[in-house]
Design a protein around this motif. Structure first.
Motif, PDB file in Angstrom:
ATOM      1  N   LEU A  45     -24.260  47.141  76.051  1.00  0.00           N
ATOM      2  CA  LEU A  45     -23.939  45.774  75.628  1.00  0.00           C
ATOM      3  C   LEU A  45     -24.913  45.147  74.625  1.00  0.00           C
ATOM      4  O   LEU A  45     -24.468  44.352  73.808  1.00  0.00           O
ATOM      5  N   PRO A  46     -26.224  45.440  74.626  1.00  0.00           N
ATOM      6  CA  PRO A  46     -27.089  44.796  73.622  1.00  0.00           C
ATOM      7  C   PRO A  46     -26.658  45.039  72.172  1.00  0.00           C
ATOM      8  O   PRO A  46     -26.604  44.081  71.389  1.00  0.00           O
ATOM      9  N   PRO A  47     -26.295  46.265  71.767  1.00  0.00           N
ATOM     10  CA  PRO A  47     -25.799  46.413  70.390  1.00  0.00           C
ATOM     11  C   PRO A  47     -24.476  45.676  70.159  1.00  0.00           C
ATOM     12  O   PRO A  47     -24.234  45.153  69.067  1.00  0.00           O
ATOM     13  N   ALA A  48     -23.633  45.624  71.193  1.00  0.00           N
ATOM     14  CA  ALA A  48     -22.375  44.893  71.063  1.00  0.00           C
ATOM     15  C   ALA A  48     -22.633  43.398  70.911  1.00  0.00           C
ATOM     16  O   ALA A  48     -21.953  42.721  70.122  1.00  0.00           O
ATOM     17  N   ALA A  98     -21.890  38.812  68.028  1.00  0.00           N
ATOM     18  CA  ALA A  98     -22.477  37.478  67.859  1.00  0.00           C
ATOM     19  C   ALA A  98     -22.815  37.227  66.393  1.00  0.00           C
ATOM     20  O   ALA A  98     -22.614  36.112  65.894  1.00  0.00           O
ATOM     21  N   SER A  99     -23.301  38.252  65.689  1.00  0.00           N
ATOM     22  CA  SER A  99     -23.605  38.054  64.263  1.00  0.00           C
ATOM     23  C   SER A  99     -22.318  37.860  63.464  1.00  0.00           C
ATOM     24  O   SER A  99     -22.281  37.046  62.527  1.00  0.00           O
ATOM     25  N   THR A 152     -19.962  35.192  73.744  1.00  0.00           N
ATOM     26  CA  THR A 152     -20.219  36.632  73.756  1.00  0.00           C
ATOM     27  C   THR A 152     -21.542  36.933  74.433  1.00  0.00           C
ATOM     28  O   THR A 152     -21.635  37.820  75.287  1.00  0.00           O
ATOM     29  N   VAL A 153     -22.571  36.179  74.067  1.00  0.00           N
ATOM     30  CA  VAL A 153     -23.894  36.401  74.645  1.00  0.00           C
ATOM     31  C   VAL A 153     -23.870  36.112  76.146  1.00  0.00           C
ATOM     32  O   VAL A 153     -24.366  36.913  76.947  1.00  0.00           O
ATOM     33  N   PHE A 154     -23.294  34.994  76.543  1.00  0.00           N
ATOM     34  CA  PHE A 154     -23.304  34.622  77.957  1.00  0.00           C
ATOM     35  C   PHE A 154     -22.454  35.571  78.808  1.00  0.00           C
ATOM     36  O   PHE A 154     -22.840  35.922  79.923  1.00  0.00           O
ATOM     37  N   ARG A 213     -32.671  40.739  73.448  1.00  0.00           N
ATOM     38  CA  ARG A 213     -32.934  41.489  72.230  1.00  0.00           C
ATOM     39  C   ARG A 213     -31.674  41.557  71.383  1.00  0.00           C
ATOM     40  O   ARG A 213     -31.706  41.350  70.168  1.00  0.00           O
ATOM     41  N   GLY A 214     -30.543  41.839  72.003  1.00  0.00           N
ATOM     42  CA  GLY A 214     -29.277  41.859  71.276  1.00  0.00           C
ATOM     43  C   GLY A 214     -28.924  40.506  70.690  1.00  0.00           C
ATOM     44  O   GLY A 214     -28.444  40.405  69.552  1.00  0.00           O
TER      45      GLY A 214
END
Length: 147
Positions: free
Chosen positions: A60-63, A68-69, A83-85, A141-142
């Protein structure tokens, strides 16, 4: 353009050197503080932290960074935040589940049945307690990479 590239490369290079020197100092201090037997047990336990962190993060961090970007670039900040939450919730739940599995199921089996070293039980259980927190760090980090 090329000066930005060179500046960024130099910063990453310096950070990488600091990271490697810090890793050496960390290992040197741990070896001198723990002694050979305890450092060996420590060496047996630490790979499980990476394994359980990868299982709990589930990619999930790369996703998070990607979506999010994208949403931030499209000025859809609510979707980026959602997305982050959402990913953070999934990762925390998985981290708690895998941490529980490590503390109460995997650690006793690995330490007592596989390694046959009762002294390895507490470091392996500590890995289970660390897992939810290291997963949260991965989620942040993501999120920071997306910004």
């Amino acid at each position: 353009m090329s000066s930005k590239l060179i500046k960024g490369s130099v910063i990453i290079f310096i950070g990488n050197i600091i990271f490697r020197v810090g890793g050496y100092v960390y290992r040197f201090l741990m070896a001198s503080l723990l002694g050979p037997a305890a450092y060996g047990i420590f060496g047996l336990a630490t790979p499980f932290q990476g394994i359980f962190q990868i299982l709990s993060a589930g990619g999930l961090p790369p996703a998070i960074a990607k979506y999010a970007s994208e949403y931030n670039a499209l000025e859809q900040h609510d979707l980026a935040r959602q997305t982050v939450f959402t990913a953070l919730k999934i990762m925390v739940i998985l981290g708690l589940v895998f941490g529980f599995v490590m503390v109460f199921i995997a650690a006793p089996y690995i330490a007592l049945e596989f390694y046959k070293k009762p002294l390895a039980l507490l470091p392996l259980q500590a890995v289970g307690l660390i897992t939810p927190f290291s997963v949260i760090v991965g989620a942040f980090r993501g999120a920071f990479q997306s910004v």
